[in-house]
Design an enzyme around this catalytic site. Structure first.
Site, short mmCIF file in Angstrom:
data_model
loop_
_atom_site.label_atom_id
_atom_site.label_comp_id
_atom_site.label_asym_id
_atom_site.label_seq_id
_atom_site.Cartn_x
_atom_site.Cartn_y
_atom_site.Cartn_z
N GLU A 51 -52.59 74.45 79.48
CA GLU A 51 -52.96 73.05 79.31
C GLU A 51 -54.26 73.01 78.51
O GLU A 51 -55.05 73.93 78.55
CB GLU A 51 -53.18 72.44 80.70
CG GLU A 51 -53.37 70.95 80.74
CD GLU A 51 -53.77 70.51 82.15
OE1 GLU A 51 -54.15 69.36 82.33
OE2 GLU A 51 -53.71 71.36 83.07
N GLU A 78 -55.97 75.91 67.86
CA GLU A 78 -56.17 75.10 69.06
C GLU A 78 -56.09 73.60 68.76
O GLU A 78 -55.67 72.82 69.61
CB GLU A 78 -57.54 75.43 69.66
CG GLU A 78 -57.54 75.55 71.15
CD GLU A 78 -56.65 76.68 71.63
OE1 GLU A 78 -55.87 76.41 72.55
OE2 GLU A 78 -56.73 77.80 71.09
#
Lengths: 254, 254
Positions: B127, B78
């Site tokens: 997103e 991430e």
DNA sequence: GTAGTTCTGGTTGACAAGACCATAACTTAC
DNA sequence: GTAAGTTATGGTCTTGTCAACCAGAACTAC
């Protein structure tokens, strides 16, 4: 060797309908005071693997229950206690090879009970008993799976929660003397506490213990009968008794 | 279909070869300081359920990895950070209907990083962004599943660990001024701390921060340039900075 | 230069906590 | 009955901790 540390077929992005399946168990570390020492309830396994070894009680989580409910159920099945004075989640354990049969993720809970009523040996358990935690911490009593680590984590948790949240009343009966309460601290911390200072610290926090007005029967060795207290509401912040920090200014005879 | 929320055939005693299957995910609450405020990294879901809503990043646990490894992997995927300065288990979440698709047990982790490098939008995420935790705590930013609760638990955990274990250095860079470190405490606790007292408390604990001898460039507003420190080893017990206890509410009893 | 800001060291006063002593209230032993 | 032992409880004293506050040092902006 069953370990496949790197499976090349494992895609980076999973398809939600094709997830790896795990068994989820909820195990409970049940702690109680007995004979001024901290004990843990263990069951002797009646089935493989680790047949004949001690383990903490537990079982598979059912799909329709929450984790908390599963822990409560396991506690009740094992001890008959239906309302623990303390039952909190301890942590999750999911090492790949912790169970040789399959992929098992265990959610461990910590329970503190005042007195063990009936100790029930369940279907997988041939026997159940209270074992002093010191035996487990020292490795004198070997446990199945990674349960020794779980017990170590549980005891450490109790040590800090005793100071941080004052969960000591969870270990004593509905009414208790301050000496009984102090014994909990001394057993968990392994430190002697001054009775007078302990009393002052505990009573300073208003609402933590509430005097009942009645007095306990003195023990067989005599002594002034102590006042009986009952547990008040728990803390919001801070604790009345601190873990003793060694004062470097104390007298240094030897 | 794999979701059988209530299976009446489920016996009280399970056969180990016929256990209920769960999906196990590892989600990570990634916290960082930005603009003197605590932020959490969230991803906007690109797939159902909760499509379009914010969520904390995570993914399925792989059978061959430990929980810690899974958390580390998720964090790296991430953020690109491969060595978090803080990555600890937060708790397990397993309510029956927390995921409408199937039985999912999530092990939540808490990560603190010094600076977010690249924020990567994964396969399930359209997103990714840093959101102030206050927005989540106040409910101004709604999260998918029970992730709002997980974030609340994470922030509460940081609050106490900051006091108990002094994890503040996990939020600042490799070198930092004491004012930066103090800003971490102030942001998390929402309390102003006296600079002089903070300095004394921090330096009293030897080995906690180590002076580098260099000095930081003063900010654009001027001021004496502060000394630069680097993080020493972490604590064993106790913390150098305590949560400020209001002294006036201390004398209520009696 | 002056004004403003930040860092850093010093002092003080209130309070918390541990060490220790004294006394009260019970027991058992004789 | 008295004496001795044991436990509970209250008191004092000393020490350390911590927050509040003050003062000076070192920079920037003007």
């Amino acid at each position: 060797m069953t370990t496949k540390t790197n499976d090349p077929r494992m895609p980076a992005n999973y398809d939600p309908s094709e997830f790896p399946a795990f068994a989820v168990t909820v195990d409970v570390v049940i702690l109680t005071m007995s004979n001024k020492r901290l004990h843990v309830l263990l069951v002797r396994r009646g089935v493989a693997p680790f047949e004949g070894m001690w383990a903490i009680p537990g079982g598979f989580k059912r799909p329709a229950e929450t984790l908390d409910e599963a822990a409560k159920r396991e506690l009740a099945e094992e001890t008959g206690v239906d309302s623990a004075s303390l039952l909190t989640q301890l942590g999750a354990y999911g090492d790949p090879d912790r169970d040789p049969r399959m992929n098992v993720v265990t959610i461990a809970y910590l329970a503190a009970i005042r007195r063990v009523g009936v100790v029930v040996a369940g279907a997988d358990a041939a026997e159940a008993a209270l074992i002093p935690v010191s035996e487990v911490l020292k490795g004198k009593t070997e446990l199945a799976f990674d349960h020794a680590q779980i017990v170590r984590d549980a005891v450490e948790r109790v040590r800090v929660d005793l100071e941080l949240r004052g969960i000591a009343t969870a270990f004593v009966g509905p009414t208790f003397t301050l000496a009984e309460l102090r014994a909990v601290y001394e057993a968990v911390w392994g430190e002697q506490l001054d009775g007078a200072n302990f009393r002052r610290s505990v009573l300073a926090e208003s609402g933590w213990v509430i005097p009942t007005g009645r007095r306990a029967r003195p023990g067989s060795t005599g002594g002034k009968p102590a006042e009986l207290y009952r547990a008040g509401r728990m803390w919001k912040k801070g604790a009345p008794v601190r873990y003793p920090q060694p004062n470097d200014t104390r007298k240094e005879h030897e």
